[in-house]
Write an enzyme that holds these catalytic residues in place. Structure first.
Site, PDB file in Angstrom:
ATOM      1  N   GLU A  44      45.885  39.162  27.315  1.00 28.30           N
ATOM      2  CA  GLU A  44      45.894  37.787  27.804  1.00 28.30           C
ATOM      3  C   GLU A  44      44.798  37.530  28.832  1.00 28.30           C
ATOM      4  OE1 GLU A  44      49.282  34.691  29.198  1.00 28.30           O
ATOM      5  OE2 GLU A  44      49.032  36.394  30.529  1.00 28.30           O
ATOM      6  N   ASP A  45      44.399  38.555  29.557  1.00 25.89           N
ATOM      7  CA  ASP A  45      43.406  38.370  30.611  1.00 25.89           C
ATOM      8  C   ASP A  45      42.009  38.086  30.083  1.00 25.89           C
ATOM      9  OD1 ASP A  45      45.173  38.675  32.754  1.00 25.89           O
ATOM     10  OD2 ASP A  45      45.029  40.853  32.660  1.00 25.89           O
ATOM     11  N   ASP A  58      43.037  49.044  30.791  1.00 21.89           N
ATOM     12  CA  ASP A  58      43.861  47.841  30.886  1.00 21.89           C
ATOM     13  C   ASP A  58      43.747  46.931  29.672  1.00 21.89           C
ATOM     14  OD1 ASP A  58      45.150  47.846  33.591  1.00 21.89           O
ATOM     15  OD2 ASP A  58      43.077  48.100  34.226  1.00 21.89           O
ATOM     16  N   CYS A  90      51.349  38.993  29.515  1.00 22.60           N
ATOM     17  CA  CYS A  90      49.973  39.496  29.451  1.00 22.60           C
ATOM     18  C   CYS A  90      49.714  40.419  28.266  1.00 22.60           C
ATOM     19  CB  CYS A  90      49.577  40.170  30.762  1.00 22.60           C
ATOM     20  SG  CYS A  90      50.651  41.478  31.305  1.00 22.60           S
ATOM     21  N   ARG A 149      36.796  45.677  33.755  1.00 18.52           N
ATOM     22  CA  ARG A 149      37.537  45.074  32.649  1.00 18.52           C
ATOM     23  C   ARG A 149      36.671  44.163  31.778  1.00 18.52           C
ATOM     24  NH1 ARG A 149      43.385  42.900  33.414  1.00 18.52           N
ATOM     25  NH2 ARG A 149      43.163  43.227  31.163  1.00 18.52           N
ATOM     26  N   HIS A 153      48.332  38.302  39.604  1.00 21.52           N
ATOM     27  CA  HIS A 153      47.933  37.068  38.913  1.00 21.52           C
ATOM     28  C   HIS A 153      48.972  35.974  39.147  1.00 21.52           C
ATOM     29  CE1 HIS A 153      45.684  39.802  35.896  1.00 21.52           C
ATOM     30  NE2 HIS A 153      44.758  39.108  36.542  1.00 21.52           N
ATOM     31  N   LEU A 208      44.491  49.765  36.364  1.00 17.88           N
ATOM     32  CA  LEU A 208      44.401  49.339  37.758  1.00 17.88           C
ATOM     33  C   LEU A 208      45.771  48.920  38.285  1.00 17.88           C
ATOM     34  CD1 LEU A 208      41.252  47.038  37.437  1.00 17.88           C
ATOM     35  CD2 LEU A 208      41.329  49.358  38.386  1.00 17.88           C
ATOM     36  N   ARG A 248      41.903  37.609  41.385  1.00 15.09           N
ATOM     37  CA  ARG A 248      40.855  37.936  40.423  1.00 15.09           C
ATOM     38  C   ARG A 248      40.033  36.710  40.002  1.00 15.09           C
ATOM     39  NH1 ARG A 248      42.591  42.770  37.626  1.00 15.09           N
ATOM     40  NH2 ARG A 248      43.088  44.253  39.282  1.00 15.09           N
TER      41      ARG A 248
END
Length: 258
Positions: free
Chosen positions: A67-68, A62, A248, A87, A163, A19, A133
């Site tokens: 880290e997300d 992704d 990330c 995701r 982010h 993305l 997000r």
């Protein structure tokens, strides 16, 4: 002693489909991206970090941005509920990895959304980016999970980048660094240092005053060296095409004790 554990996840075959929201899409060289990822992981190893590789998620473009999937505070992993629905399958194997390391696990539940990249920890202060997000319910659940552990949760606006940590990170002394055109409210941080390049705003604290940062920010690296830090640079150009940065590509677990 505090731990130096890091979770990583290798890039999958669909990486180039990742993305993008605030930049134009550019072709990604997947073979080069894999080499860059391997170099990034080697730098962590070279600086004493113990690496746990989360199981691949080849159907999730992704997933390399591991880290997300979570936020760590003390020994508690708060599993994310990514704001981009596609995701969310990335989280299950990340959960298995932190459970295997002995972490306590909590999770964001619907209708809350939260991406790990929206969290910046400075001491016991947990800044959370609000507006992209991560939604208000995600912030509420973050507070409920971490404030009993001693955290002070502070919501800050994010509208110019994907982010919060696309805009700001922090030096070892707690000074928040950012590239001013991309920071909504520098005054939200008690100490803010502007840096001259976008990727200069992203550092990973390796320990001992060493800062892992992208190769594309030489003027910022010079600034940090003048402050007494030692920049350690890596080329992550292919991930930057997908709004990625040095933070990330890993989850750092600093407060696990044997």
């Amino acid at each position: 002693m505090p731990s130096k554990q890091a979770l990583v996840r290798r890039p999958g075959p669909r990486l180039a489909e990742g993305l993008v929201t605030h930049i134009d899409r550019r072709p990604v060289d997947s073979a080069l991206a894999l080499r860059q990822w391997e170099s990034y992981v080697q730098v962590l190893r070279d600086h004493g970090w113990h690496i746990t590789e989360v199981a691949p998620a080849d159907d999730c473009p992704d997933a390399v941005f591991v880290e997300d999937t979570m936020v760590m505070f003390r020994n508690v992993a708060l599993l994310a509920r990514p704001g981009a629905g596609e995701r969310r399958p990335e989280v299950a194997d990340a959960r298995a990895a932190v459970e295997a390391l002995g972490c306590s696990v909590n999770e964001i539940r619907a209708p809350g959304t939260l991406d790990g990249g929206d969290i910046l920890k400075v001491g016991d202060t947990v800044y959370v980016g609000r507006g992209g997000r991560t939604n208000a319910e995600g912030v509420r659940q973050l507070r409920a999970a971490f404030e009993p552990l001693g955290a002070r949760v502070v919501a800050v606006p994010v509208s110019r980048v994907l982010h919060l940590k696309s805009a700001v990170t922090a030096l070892p002394d707690g000074t928040v660094i950012g590239h001013p055109p991309l920071v909504d409210d520098p005054a939200a941080f008690p100490r803010f240092l502007p840096v001259p390049e976008e990727s200069g705003a992203h550092v990973v604290l390796l320990g001992g005053g060493k800062l892992l940062m992208a190769a594309g920010a030489p003027r910022s690296a010079e600034l940090f060296a003048d402050l007494g830090y030692q920049p350690v640079v890596v080329d992550i150009s292919e991930f930057e095409k997908l709004e990625g940065c040095v933070t990330c590509l890993s989850v750092r677990l600093r407060e696990l004790y044997a």
